[in-house]
Design a protein around this motif. Structure first.
Motif, mmCIF file in Angstrom:
data_model
loop_
_atom_site.group_PDB
_atom_site.id
_atom_site.type_symbol
_atom_site.label_atom_id
_atom_site.label_comp_id
_atom_site.label_asym_id
_atom_site.label_seq_id
_atom_site.Cartn_x
_atom_site.Cartn_y
_atom_site.Cartn_z
ATOM 1 N N THR A 17 44.079 29.152 16.809
ATOM 2 C CA THR A 17 43.312 28.272 17.696
ATOM 3 C C THR A 17 41.921 28.872 17.836
ATOM 4 O O THR A 17 41.675 30.003 17.401
ATOM 5 N N ASP A 18 41.053 28.120 18.473
ATOM 6 C CA ASP A 18 39.725 28.670 18.731
ATOM 7 C C ASP A 18 39.641 29.223 20.156
ATOM 8 O O ASP A 18 38.565 29.435 20.687
ATOM 9 N N CYS A 19 40.801 29.482 20.760
ATOM 10 C CA CYS A 19 40.820 30.046 22.107
ATOM 11 C C CYS A 19 40.317 31.484 22.082
ATOM 12 O O CYS A 19 40.596 32.239 21.163
ATOM 13 N N LYS A 20 39.609 31.843 23.143
ATOM 14 C CA LYS A 20 39.113 33.203 23.289
ATOM 15 C C LYS A 20 39.530 33.724 24.672
ATOM 16 O O LYS A 20 39.630 32.971 25.627
ATOM 17 N N TYR A 34 30.927 37.734 30.082
ATOM 18 C CA TYR A 34 29.927 38.456 29.318
ATOM 19 C C TYR A 34 30.503 38.992 28.026
ATOM 20 O O TYR A 34 29.803 39.595 27.244
ATOM 21 N N LYS A 35 31.789 38.734 27.774
ATOM 22 C CA LYS A 35 32.379 39.043 26.468
ATOM 23 C C LYS A 35 33.431 37.990 26.177
ATOM 24 O O LYS A 35 34.185 37.612 27.053
ATOM 25 N N SER A 36 33.478 37.551 24.945
ATOM 26 C CA SER A 36 34.492 36.615 24.469
ATOM 27 C C SER A 36 35.250 37.308 23.356
ATOM 28 O O SER A 36 34.640 37.748 22.393
ATOM 29 N N LEU A 37 36.573 37.406 23.488
ATOM 30 C CA LEU A 37 37.355 38.145 22.511
ATOM 31 C C LEU A 37 38.296 37.227 21.734
ATOM 32 O O LEU A 37 38.937 36.364 22.324
ATOM 33 N N THR A 38 38.399 37.455 20.440
ATOM 34 C CA THR A 38 39.424 36.775 19.647
ATOM 35 C C THR A 38 40.764 37.437 19.977
ATOM 36 O O THR A 38 40.802 38.505 20.601
ATOM 37 N N ASP A 54 40.138 36.915 31.642
ATOM 38 C CA ASP A 54 40.237 35.528 32.079
ATOM 39 C C ASP A 54 40.841 34.749 30.912
ATOM 40 O O ASP A 54 40.267 34.676 29.839
ATOM 41 N N TYR A 55 42.044 34.199 31.150
ATOM 42 C CA TYR A 55 42.787 33.517 30.088
ATOM 43 C C TYR A 55 42.671 31.997 30.180
ATOM 44 O O TYR A 55 43.481 31.294 29.596
ATOM 45 N N SER A 56 41.687 31.494 30.914
ATOM 46 C CA SER A 56 41.642 30.053 31.161
ATOM 47 C C SER A 56 41.583 29.236 29.870
ATOM 48 O O SER A 56 42.112 28.129 29.808
ATOM 49 N N ASP A 57 40.995 29.785 28.822
ATOM 50 C CA ASP A 57 40.944 29.101 27.528
ATOM 51 C C ASP A 57 42.347 28.802 26.999
ATOM 52 O O ASP A 57 42.555 27.828 26.295
ATOM 53 N N PHE A 58 43.288 29.658 27.341
ATOM 54 C CA PHE A 58 44.640 29.542 26.797
ATOM 55 C C PHE A 58 45.531 28.621 27.623
ATOM 56 O O PHE A 58 46.666 28.388 27.270
ATOM 57 N N LYS A 59 45.028 28.116 28.730
ATOM 58 C CA LYS A 59 45.865 27.293 29.596
ATOM 59 C C LYS A 59 45.905 25.839 29.144
ATOM 60 O O LYS A 59 46.811 25.114 29.463
ATOM 61 N N CYS A 60 44.892 25.419 28.402
ATOM 62 C CA CYS A 60 44.809 24.003 28.064
ATOM 63 C C CYS A 60 45.729 23.661 26.905
ATOM 64 O O CYS A 60 45.642 24.268 25.838
#
Length: 166
Positions: A17-20, A34-38, A54-60
């Motif tokens: 996925t493109d989630c970070k 201030y950082k986005s991690l794969t 912060d895992y909010s990207d992974f909640k959707c």
């Protein structure tokens, strides 16, 4: 007949996925990370004293159901069709379980269970190890696939388990 189970990590194992994962700071009032991690970077990232994930990207759910399947999805389908139990063991939160099930069911794979260990405030490696130890009790052979060496290394050493770093 030998009872076998196949346990797959989700991100970067069965799907991409493109989630970070966002790294945020407790004393940073700016809402932007201030950082986005794969997933790969996240696996080895050490949080600083005032940082948190912060895992909010992974909640959707959409990002999950629209994920791209990796080549391992073919193995999952094959062993599923041979009536072996297929499990997903992921660092995501429980909120993602239904979307992961849907992702697999769209590919005609019905997982026995989706274990999401991202909510329990324990180290992911330890949490995955505990699930594998529990599963080992019900099977003659367990096959575990994960893209993170730490999860593979911390998986139980047992003659009944085969571990694959993918």
């Amino acid at each position: 007949k030998m009872k076998k189970a196949f346990v797959f990590d989700f991100d970067d194992t069965l799907a991409t996925t493109d989630c970070k994962v966002q790294v945020r700071s407790f004393d940073n009032f700016d809402i932007n990370a201030y950082k986005s991690l794969t997933s790969a970077e996240y696996n080895s990232y050490q949080l600083g004293p005032k940082e948190y994930f912060d895992y909010s990207d992974f909640k959707c759910g959409n990002k999950i159901t629209e994920a791209s399947a990796t080549s391992l999805i073919h193995l999952a389908k094959e062993v599923h069709d041979e009536n072996h139990d297929v499990y997903v063991l992921t660092a995501r939160s429980n909120a993602c379980a239904d979307a992961i099930k849907k992702f697999l069911e769209l590919r005609m794979i019905k997982p026995k269970f989706v274990f999401c260990v991202g909510d329990n405030n324990k180290a992911i490696e330890e949490s995955k190890r505990n699930v594998l130890l529990t599963l080992l009790q019900g099977y003659d052979k367990l096959y575990f696939y994960d893209d993170y060496k730490g999860n593979i290394d911390s998986a139980p050493d047992d003659s009944k388990i085969r571990k694959y770093l993918v």
